[in-house]
Design an enzyme around this catalytic site. Sequence first.
Site, PDB file in Angstrom:
ATOM      1  CB  SER A   2       5.195  -6.664   1.779  1.00 21.13           C
ATOM      2  OG  SER A   2       6.568  -6.618   2.029  1.00 21.13           O
ATOM      3  CG  HIS A  60       6.768  -1.511   1.888  1.00 29.92           C
ATOM      4  ND1 HIS A  60       6.989  -2.190   0.709  1.00 29.92           N
ATOM      5  CD2 HIS A  60       6.504  -2.467   2.833  1.00 29.92           C
ATOM      6  CE1 HIS A  60       6.874  -3.501   0.923  1.00 29.92           C
ATOM      7  NE2 HIS A  60       6.571  -3.682   2.195  1.00 29.92           N
TER       8      HIS A  60
END
Length: 274
Positions: free
Chosen positions: A102, A254
């Site tokens: 991320s 994610h």
Amino acid sequence: MEAVTPIRRIKVGGVNVYYEHYQNPGKQTIVCVHGFLSSAFSFRKLIPLLRDRYDIIALDLPPFGQSEKSRTFRYTYQNLAMLIIGLLEHLQVKQAALVGHSMGGQISLSAALLKPELFSKIVLLCSSGYLKRSHPTIIFGTHLPYFHLYIKRWLSKEGVMKNLLNVVHNKSLIDEEMIDGYGKPFQDEQIFKAMTKFIRHREGDLQSEELKKMNKPALLIWGEEDKVVPVKIGERLHHDLPDSKLYSLRETGHLVPEERPEFVSERIAEFITE
């Protein structure tokens, strides 16, 4: 398992940094860099699959995890990248591969641009991409005396469970250990004041013209169900990074280091060996 604890602390760049060092002398060093609102905890499933083959360092970027919640440090991506470089120089690491999840992906890219000779390859796991700096109205708001209470209220309203439901596709993975691991750092009241400065200082992500200058091999791994950083961002990064390969995973969100640790570890091992 090693007899000596992997947990370490060091002052670098004027701030105390928590890191874990799974030492494996003579092996390639891998540096794990976590994302926003996260910590080295997010690599807890990946590290055991790689530690026999690599020398692994996983750190908590300030002000997250167990690192210092400094109110004087300037929380720019560049300064955080310099902390990684400073840590590796202190440990006398000659060259390392970066694994960034991320926001940690953008910080890893920044580190490689700042000191290219220190880094061999980059792994981007659902890396943030093409985000602009915070809106001027939000930056102005961070100067208000009680802005940190707004951040605390927002995080409390969202809650750890709600955030986890947003970042994983397979909801059955969420257990008490996971909830506690991601929520514990926010029991320290100082983090909200430090996050105020983080929001104020953070630059935007690297843009296309900067990414195209990257001369490092890059491995990109994405979850096709990623709601935070959609896979189209991975495709765009793949297009802009000159030497890159992209894997997209079905039924994956994610948090790929938690959701697909076996696949990720295998691809990392192949990539680094190439």
